[in-house]
Design a protein around this motif. Structure first.
Motif, PDB file in Angstrom:
ATOM      1  N   THR A   1       8.372   1.670   4.753  1.00 41.08           N
ATOM      2  CA  THR A   1       8.779   0.379   4.193  1.00 41.08           C
ATOM      3  C   THR A   1       8.092   0.175   2.844  1.00 41.08           C
ATOM      4  OG1 THR A   1       7.013  -0.767   5.388  1.00 41.08           O
ATOM      5  CG2 THR A   1       9.160  -0.671   6.457  1.00 41.08           C
ATOM      6  N   HIS A   2       8.853  -0.329   1.871  1.00 38.14           N
ATOM      7  CA  HIS A   2       8.387  -0.433   0.481  1.00 38.14           C
ATOM      8  C   HIS A   2       8.672  -1.822  -0.066  1.00 38.14           C
ATOM      9  CE1 HIS A   2       9.733   3.663   1.435  1.00 38.14           C
ATOM     10  NE2 HIS A   2       8.691   4.064   0.745  1.00 38.14           N
ATOM     11  N   VAL A   3       7.924  -2.212  -1.109  1.00 38.96           N
ATOM     12  CA  VAL A   3       8.246  -3.454  -1.813  1.00 38.96           C
ATOM     13  C   VAL A   3       9.415  -3.195  -2.763  1.00 38.96           C
ATOM     14  CG1 VAL A   3       5.971  -4.528  -1.641  1.00 38.96           C
ATOM     15  CG2 VAL A   3       6.452  -2.980  -3.554  1.00 38.96           C
TER      16      VAL A   3
ATOM     17  N   PRO B   1      12.119  11.778  -0.351  1.00 37.49           N
ATOM     18  CA  PRO B   1      12.596  11.353   0.959  1.00 37.49           C
ATOM     19  C   PRO B   1      11.484  10.606   1.678  1.00 37.49           C
ATOM     20  CG  PRO B   1      12.555  13.764   0.772  1.00 37.49           C
ATOM     21  CD  PRO B   1      11.870  13.220  -0.436  1.00 37.49           C
ATOM     22  N   CYS B   2      11.803   9.459   2.266  1.00 38.57           N
ATOM     23  CA  CYS B   2      10.766   8.677   2.941  1.00 38.57           C
ATOM     24  C   CYS B   2      11.411   7.708   3.913  1.00 38.57           C
ATOM     25  CB  CYS B   2       9.933   7.905   1.916  1.00 38.57           C
ATOM     26  SG  CYS B   2       8.536   7.055   2.664  1.00 38.57           S
ATOM     27  N   GLY B   3      10.806   7.540   5.067  1.00 41.10           N
ATOM     28  CA  GLY B   3      11.335   6.618   6.073  1.00 41.10           C
ATOM     29  C   GLY B   3      10.553   5.320   6.166  1.00 41.10           C
TER      30      GLY B   3
ATOM     31  N   LEU C   1       1.067   4.252  -2.870  1.00 41.07           N
ATOM     32  CA  LEU C   1       0.817   5.681  -2.653  1.00 41.07           C
ATOM     33  C   LEU C   1       1.910   6.535  -3.304  1.00 41.07           C
ATOM     34  CD1 LEU C   1      -0.568   5.784   1.003  1.00 41.07           C
ATOM     35  CD2 LEU C   1      -1.846   5.807  -1.152  1.00 41.07           C
ATOM     36  N   HIS C   2       3.170   6.038  -3.316  1.00 43.97           N
ATOM     37  CA  HIS C   2       4.208   6.763  -4.070  1.00 43.97           C
ATOM     38  C   HIS C   2       3.772   6.890  -5.533  1.00 43.97           C
ATOM     39  CE1 HIS C   2       7.992   6.943  -1.489  1.00 43.97           C
ATOM     40  NE2 HIS C   2       7.152   6.283  -0.719  1.00 43.97           N
ATOM     41  N   LEU C   3       3.270   5.781  -6.098  1.00 42.62           N
ATOM     42  CA  LEU C   3       2.872   5.814  -7.515  1.00 42.62           C
ATOM     43  C   LEU C   3       1.639   6.688  -7.726  1.00 42.62           C
ATOM     44  CD1 LEU C   3       3.440   2.159  -8.756  1.00 42.62           C
ATOM     45  CD2 LEU C   3       4.916   4.164  -9.033  1.00 42.62           C
TER      46      LEU C   3
ATOM     47  N   ALA D   1       0.837  -1.212   0.000  1.00 40.88           N
ATOM     48  CA  ALA D   1       0.000   0.000   0.000  1.00 40.88           C
ATOM     49  C   ALA D   1       0.871   1.261   0.000  1.00 40.88           C
ATOM     50  CB  ALA D   1      -0.919  -0.008   1.216  1.00 40.88           C
ATOM     51  N   HIS D   2       1.921   1.243   0.808  1.00 39.81           N
ATOM     52  CA  HIS D   2       2.794   2.418   0.903  1.00 39.81           C
ATOM     53  C   HIS D   2       3.431   2.722  -0.454  1.00 39.81           C
ATOM     54  CE1 HIS D   2       5.681   4.914   3.406  1.00 39.81           C
ATOM     55  NE2 HIS D   2       6.052   5.085   2.152  1.00 39.81           N
ATOM     56  N   THR D   3       3.929   1.672  -1.127  1.00 39.66           N
ATOM     57  CA  THR D   3       4.563   1.869  -2.432  1.00 39.66           C
ATOM     58  C   THR D   3       3.530   2.337  -3.458  1.00 39.66           C
ATOM     59  OG1 THR D   3       6.055   0.066  -1.813  1.00 39.66           O
ATOM     60  CG2 THR D   3       6.142   0.810  -4.100  1.00 39.66           C
TER      61      THR D   3
HETATM   62 ZN   LIG Z   1       7.652   5.769   1.186  1.00 39.56          ZN
END
Ligand SMILES: [Zn+2]
Length: 237
Positions: A204-206, A200-202, A107-109, A103-105
């Motif tokens: 967790t991503h796939v 910049p991001c702290g 949201l980047h897209l 989900a986090h990744t």
């Molecule tokens: Zn991120």
């Protein structure tokens, strides 16, 4: 103290041996951990801490202590606390974490599909939302089509570290106006999605965008004249 953050260099690591530094009513502090502490719109991990001898302490949340350097593993109510110096194994609830990584990744897209300033967001289990500073009328089907096109590129996700000064010299890198990247160590982690996105991001991503799977845009809400809230849900894998 500063907890060593193993999840930053390897989000796929599910467990680690560690040593208890202290444990009190607020939480259990370890010298190192794979548990992500709540922050940047992403919830803290759940899981367990296994003691020598086989007993386990259920962990219901993970947070930063007031110093923002010590990570506290919040135990279930009534759980017995381990002694300082004890050797343990810290193990996350992986299926939940992986849903959050996807989900986090995604949201980047979504911030690539919708190139507007981001004013807020939150990551859930295989779902999430971003708020955009945007006056335009957004078409749900069109946003969904663009997002899935980006996912299907199966672009590699990587990271590199830059000095605070380099970030200050390139303010355009920061898309999120409300969530500031973690500072204080003199360096900032940039998360890169090859040829698509750098920020910049702290969290967790796939490792590549194909792991996100099919995304649906479930709602686009108008929150005030210039704010659009976009919700996404990922398909089961
Ligand atoms: Zn991120």
């Amino acid at each position: 103290m500063t907890t060593e953050t193993l999840f930053r260099d390897d989000a796929y690591r599910r467990e680690t041996p560690a040593t208890v530094v202290f444990a009190d009513a607020r939480g259990v502090a370890l010298d190192r951990t794979v548990f992500y502490p709540q922050g940047g719109g992403q919830p803290g991990d759940q899981g367990e801490i296994a003691l020598e001898g086989g007993a386990t302490i259920p962990i219901v949340n993970t947070i930063y202590d007031a110093d923002r350097k010590t990570i506290l593993h919040v135990p279930a109510a009534d759980a017995a606390l381990p002694a300082p110096g004890a050797g343990v194994v810290a193990r996350i609830d992986w299926s939940r974490r992986y849903k959050r990584m996807r989900a986090h990744t995604a949201l980047h897209l979504l911030s690539v599909a919708l190139p507007y300033p981001v004013t807020g967001g939150s990551v859930g289990d295989a779902e999430g939302r971003l708020d955009f500073d945007c006056e335009a009328t957004l078409d749900k089907a069109e946003v969904e089509r663009r997002l899935n096109e980006l996912i299907a590129l199966d672009a590699p996700v990587g990271q590199r570290w830059i000095a605070d000064e380099e970030l200050d010299a390139n303010p355009g890198l920061v898309k999120t106006m409300s969530v500031k990247p973690p500072r204080g160590t003199g360096r900032v982690r940039l998360v890169t999605i090859e040829t698509l996105d750098v920020q910049p991001c702290g969290g967790t991503h796939v490792a590549s965008t194909g792991e996100i799977g099919r995304a649906s845009v479930t709602q686009i809400e108008k929150k005030g004249r210039i704010n659009r809230r976009v919700r996404i849900v990922l398909s089961e894998q």
